[in-house]
Scaffold this active site. Structure first.
Site, PDB file in Angstrom:
ATOM      1  N   ARG A 146       0.828  -1.199   0.121  1.00  0.00           N
ATOM      2  CA  ARG A 146      -0.077   0.193   0.069  1.00  0.00           C
ATOM      3  C   ARG A 146       0.786   1.358   0.114  1.00  0.00           C
ATOM      4  O   ARG A 146       0.269   2.079   0.227  1.00  0.00           O
ATOM      5  CB  ARG A 146      -0.822   0.112   1.313  1.00  0.00           C
ATOM      6  CG  ARG A 146      -1.963  -1.195   1.200  1.00  0.00           C
ATOM      7  CD  ARG A 146      -3.292  -0.805   1.948  1.00  0.00           C
ATOM      8  NE  ARG A 146      -4.032  -2.056   1.655  1.00  0.00           N
ATOM      9  CZ  ARG A 146      -4.145  -2.911   2.319  1.00  0.00           C
ATOM     10  NH1 ARG A 146      -3.360  -3.195   3.400  1.00  0.00           N
ATOM     11  NH2 ARG A 146      -5.074  -3.746   2.236  1.00  0.00           N
ATOM     12  N   LYS A 174       4.361  11.187 -11.552  1.00  0.00           N
ATOM     13  CA  LYS A 174       3.625  10.227 -12.379  1.00  0.00           C
ATOM     14  C   LYS A 174       4.514   9.120 -12.860  1.00  0.00           C
ATOM     15  O   LYS A 174       5.531   9.093 -13.009  1.00  0.00           O
ATOM     16  CB  LYS A 174       3.356  10.864 -13.885  1.00  0.00           C
ATOM     17  CG  LYS A 174       2.361  11.888 -14.092  1.00  0.00           C
ATOM     18  CD  LYS A 174       2.307  12.402 -15.614  1.00  0.00           C
ATOM     19  CE  LYS A 174       1.083  13.260 -15.864  1.00  0.00           C
ATOM     20  NZ  LYS A 174       1.144  13.636 -17.156  1.00  0.00           N
ATOM     21  N   GLU A 181      12.221  17.880 -24.588  1.00  0.00           N
ATOM     22  CA  GLU A 181      11.382  18.382 -23.719  1.00  0.00           C
ATOM     23  C   GLU A 181      11.981  19.773 -22.924  1.00  0.00           C
ATOM     24  O   GLU A 181      11.147  20.549 -22.516  1.00  0.00           O
ATOM     25  CB  GLU A 181      11.687  17.427 -22.062  1.00  0.00           C
ATOM     26  CG  GLU A 181      11.073  16.034 -22.636  1.00  0.00           C
ATOM     27  CD  GLU A 181       9.487  15.879 -22.870  1.00  0.00           C
ATOM     28  OE1 GLU A 181       8.771  16.822 -22.621  1.00  0.00           O
ATOM     29  OE2 GLU A 181       9.001  14.869 -22.935  1.00  0.00           O
ATOM     30  N   LYS A 228       8.906  23.062 -14.117  1.00  0.00           N
ATOM     31  CA  LYS A 228       7.972  21.835 -13.966  1.00  0.00           C
ATOM     32  C   LYS A 228       7.447  21.975 -12.456  1.00  0.00           C
ATOM     33  O   LYS A 228       6.319  21.582 -12.358  1.00  0.00           O
ATOM     34  CB  LYS A 228       8.583  20.481 -14.380  1.00  0.00           C
ATOM     35  CG  LYS A 228       7.754  19.227 -14.128  1.00  0.00           C
ATOM     36  CD  LYS A 228       7.941  18.176 -14.904  1.00  0.00           C
ATOM     37  CE  LYS A 228       6.814  17.233 -14.457  1.00  0.00           C
ATOM     38  NZ  LYS A 228       7.053  15.685 -15.259  1.00  0.00           N
ATOM     39  N   GLU A 231      -3.005  16.727 -12.800  1.00  0.00           N
ATOM     40  CA  GLU A 231      -3.353  17.182 -13.958  1.00  0.00           C
ATOM     41  C   GLU A 231      -4.750  17.492 -14.298  1.00  0.00           C
ATOM     42  O   GLU A 231      -5.416  16.747 -15.314  1.00  0.00           O
ATOM     43  CB  GLU A 231      -2.833  15.957 -14.883  1.00  0.00           C
ATOM     44  CG  GLU A 231      -2.766  16.428 -16.305  1.00  0.00           C
ATOM     45  CD  GLU A 231      -2.047  15.623 -17.422  1.00  0.00           C
ATOM     46  OE1 GLU A 231      -0.839  15.217 -17.108  1.00  0.00           O
ATOM     47  OE2 GLU A 231      -2.702  15.290 -18.347  1.00  0.00           O
ATOM     48  N   ARG A 250      -1.578  21.347 -15.397  1.00  0.00           N
ATOM     49  CA  ARG A 250      -0.454  20.715 -15.924  1.00  0.00           C
ATOM     50  C   ARG A 250      -0.534  19.934 -17.276  1.00  0.00           C
ATOM     51  O   ARG A 250       0.524  19.641 -17.656  1.00  0.00           O
ATOM     52  CB  ARG A 250      -0.429  19.473 -14.922  1.00  0.00           C
ATOM     53  CG  ARG A 250       0.904  18.348 -14.878  1.00  0.00           C
ATOM     54  CD  ARG A 250       1.046  17.336 -13.856  1.00  0.00           C
ATOM     55  NE  ARG A 250       2.021  16.424 -14.049  1.00  0.00           N
ATOM     56  CZ  ARG A 250       2.685  15.661 -12.809  1.00  0.00           C
ATOM     57  NH1 ARG A 250       2.139  15.855 -11.972  1.00  0.00           N
ATOM     58  NH2 ARG A 250       3.512  15.037 -13.396  1.00  0.00           N
ATOM     59  N   ASN A 256       1.963  18.612 -21.726  1.00  0.00           N
ATOM     60  CA  ASN A 256       1.886  17.652 -22.857  1.00  0.00           C
ATOM     61  C   ASN A 256       1.668  18.470 -24.144  1.00  0.00           C
ATOM     62  O   ASN A 256       1.489  17.789 -25.289  1.00  0.00           O
ATOM     63  CB  ASN A 256       0.234  17.152 -22.621  1.00  0.00           C
ATOM     64  CG  ASN A 256       0.258  16.409 -21.460  1.00  0.00           C
ATOM     65  OD1 ASN A 256       1.347  15.835 -21.181  1.00  0.00           O
ATOM     66  ND2 ASN A 256      -0.812  16.211 -20.675  1.00  0.00           N
ATOM     67  N   HIS A 283       2.809  16.432 -27.341  1.00  0.00           N
ATOM     68  CA  HIS A 283       2.565  14.982 -26.999  1.00  0.00           C
ATOM     69  C   HIS A 283       1.250  14.494 -27.486  1.00  0.00           C
ATOM     70  O   HIS A 283       1.555  13.286 -27.781  1.00  0.00           O
ATOM     71  CB  HIS A 283       2.714  14.754 -25.566  1.00  0.00           C
ATOM     72  CG  HIS A 283       3.942  15.141 -24.896  1.00  0.00           C
ATOM     73  ND1 HIS A 283       4.735  16.224 -24.953  1.00  0.00           N
ATOM     74  CD2 HIS A 283       4.839  14.242 -24.090  1.00  0.00           C
ATOM     75  CE1 HIS A 283       6.003  16.177 -24.199  1.00  0.00           C
ATOM     76  NE2 HIS A 283       5.942  14.902 -23.889  1.00  0.00           N
ATOM     77  N   HIS A 342       2.698  11.016 -29.299  1.00  0.00           N
ATOM     78  CA  HIS A 342       2.307   9.836 -28.724  1.00  0.00           C
ATOM     79  C   HIS A 342       1.676   9.198 -29.904  1.00  0.00           C
ATOM     80  O   HIS A 342       2.035   7.909 -30.181  1.00  0.00           O
ATOM     81  CB  HIS A 342       1.276   9.958 -27.538  1.00  0.00           C
ATOM     82  CG  HIS A 342       2.049  10.175 -26.703  1.00  0.00           C
ATOM     83  ND1 HIS A 342       1.447  10.780 -25.424  1.00  0.00           N
ATOM     84  CD2 HIS A 342       3.302  10.184 -26.058  1.00  0.00           C
ATOM     85  CE1 HIS A 342       2.273  10.810 -24.006  1.00  0.00           C
ATOM     86  NE2 HIS A 342       3.462  10.460 -24.588  1.00  0.00           N
ATOM     87  N   HIS A 344      10.789   9.036 -28.365  1.00  0.00           N
ATOM     88  CA  HIS A 344       9.934   9.897 -27.702  1.00  0.00           C
ATOM     89  C   HIS A 344      10.335  11.311 -28.236  1.00  0.00           C
ATOM     90  O   HIS A 344       9.495  12.196 -28.382  1.00  0.00           O
ATOM     91  CB  HIS A 344       9.879   9.731 -26.138  1.00  0.00           C
ATOM     92  CG  HIS A 344       9.138  10.679 -25.589  1.00  0.00           C
ATOM     93  ND1 HIS A 344       7.639  10.677 -25.548  1.00  0.00           N
ATOM     94  CD2 HIS A 344       9.304  11.883 -24.489  1.00  0.00           C
ATOM     95  CE1 HIS A 344       7.159  11.356 -24.723  1.00  0.00           C
ATOM     96  NE2 HIS A 344       8.185  12.401 -24.252  1.00  0.00           N
TER      97      HIS A 344
HETATM   98  N1  GLY Z   1       5.415  14.579 -18.557  1.00  0.00           N
HETATM   99  C1  GLY Z   1       4.300  15.406 -18.235  1.00  0.00           C
HETATM  100  C2  GLY Z   1       4.073  15.282 -16.908  1.00  0.00           C
HETATM  101  O1  GLY Z   1       4.696  14.889 -15.812  1.00  0.00           O
HETATM  102  O2  GLY Z   1       2.860  15.994 -16.396  1.00  0.00           O
END
Ligand code: GLY
Length: 365
Positions: free
Chosen positions: A124, A146, A188, A230, A240, A244, A248, A251, A255, A267
């Protein structure tokens, strides 16, 4: 060593530091020992990083009387799946790892995403640290909590938001980073310049050669700027739900291109094309001045990143991947577009004809 504090939800316990510097590995070991956040540690790394970095790190922590083990994973995105997660969990159980233990992710984005995921569900949830060894992981995936693994149906489809106890960015790892990996990270960093910081964008424009030659002082500046951008965004929107999403930028199409190429396009390459496409859509919809779109395209090209879609990728295939994007809402694909450099916004939905036209125009002829 420079430090950036990430303050989350005003809960001190969830906040953590990002430490950045060159040759800081010895200090990282001291900080982990001093933080005393666990009674034992397991370093999880991949076959690329374990020798010499993982082994050296393991030996030094052991010499400091820290109870520590190491697990080595196969290298590459193909291992970022549920089988590897189960293998790690079983190894942890066999080692007797309990809730007083912590994991240390030593590696690139795949290791970081997967270790974060395991840490978030093992018994957990147990603490974990991020020690990113690629430029991409240093400026993006190690920060913000993330975590994810892939499913056969798509990338990052299982995951959690689970913040690390600390992130340690040692620039020395960049000395031996292959050029393809370095460019992945540069894509990035260019994104941060486009969405948030025109000074960073101009710095990148004027220092292409020195940055590509890995001038460490410049790299420190641009990595720190990227991490600050960031951290500011995730402090406002950790999960997000709004802001946030601007991370993207490039992206959504990126993607789709990555998946349509069966991941043979990296990527960084895919999001570079995606950023050019998003800038073009912004220009077509009369938001972005043409000169800003041209600057974006030129900077991407200057760093040797692609700005065109290979002819071999079918337009229909890319479109159907876009429609399957996990971030679409009520069948509307929301794009991050630009009003100008440094001013992104979430568009309510771009007409399919515009997306199709853009893909066709970007095909490499
Ligand atoms: N890579 C995008 C984020 O961490 O939200």
């Amino acid at each position: 060593m420079n430090k950036i504090k990430v303050n989350l939800d005003k809960k001190i316990s969830a906040s953590y530091e990002i430490c950045i510097g060159q040759n800081i590995i010895d200090r990282i070991e001291m900080i982990i020992a001093k933080n005393n956040c666990a009674s034992r540690y397991v370093i999880v790394t991949d076959s690329n990083v374990s020798t010499p970095h993982g082994e050296k790190f393991l030996t030094t922590l052991k010499a400091m009387d820290i109870d520590v083990d190491m697990i080595e994973l196969p290298d590459g995105e193909a291992s970022k799946n549920i089988d590897t997660v189960l293998n790690i969990a079983k190894k942890l159980i066999k080692m007797g790892v309990d809730r007083k233990s912590a994991l240390i992710a030593l590696g690139g984005g795949v290791v970081g995403d997967m270790v974060g995921f395991v840490a978030s569900i093992y018994m957990r949830g147990i603490p974990y640290y991020q020690i990113p060894t690629t430029l991409l992981a240093q400026v993006d995936s190690s920060i913000g909590g993330k975590t994810a693994i892939d499913l056969p149906e798509g990338k990052n489809l299982l995951g959690t938001f689970y913040q690390p106890k600390g992130v340690f960015i040692d620039l020395s790892f960049l000395n031996t980073l292959p050029s393809r990996e370095f460019k992945n990270g540069m894509a990035e960093i260019i994104k941060y310049g486009i969405i948030d910081d025109t000074d960073l964008f101009s710095l990148l424009e004027s220092e292409v050669k020195a940055i590509s030659d890995r001038d460490m002082a410049l790299l420190l500046t641009i990595i720190e700027k990227s991490c600050r951008i960031k951290k500011r965004i995730i402090e406002i929107d950790e999960k997000e739900t709004g802001l946030r999403r601007i991370l993207n930028f490039g992206h959504t199409i990126g993607h789709a291109i990555e998946a349509q190429s069966d991941y043979s396009i990296s990527h960084g390459d895919a999001i570079s094309i995606g950023m050019v496409a998003s800038a073009k859509i912004s220009e077509k919809l009369k938001y972005l001045p043409s000169k800003d779109r041209q600057r974006i395209e030129s900077l991407i090209r200057a760093f040797g990143l692609p700005h065109r879609i290979p002819m071999s990728l079918s337009t229909e295939g890319i479109l159907s991947r876009l429609k399957a994007d996990k971030k679409k809402e009520d069948n509307i694909i929301k794009f991050v577009l630009l009003k100008k450099l440094g001013m992104p916004f979430i568009n309510g939905g771009v007409p399919e004809e515009i997306i199709q036209e853009t893909i066709v125009e970007l095909k490499d002829r």
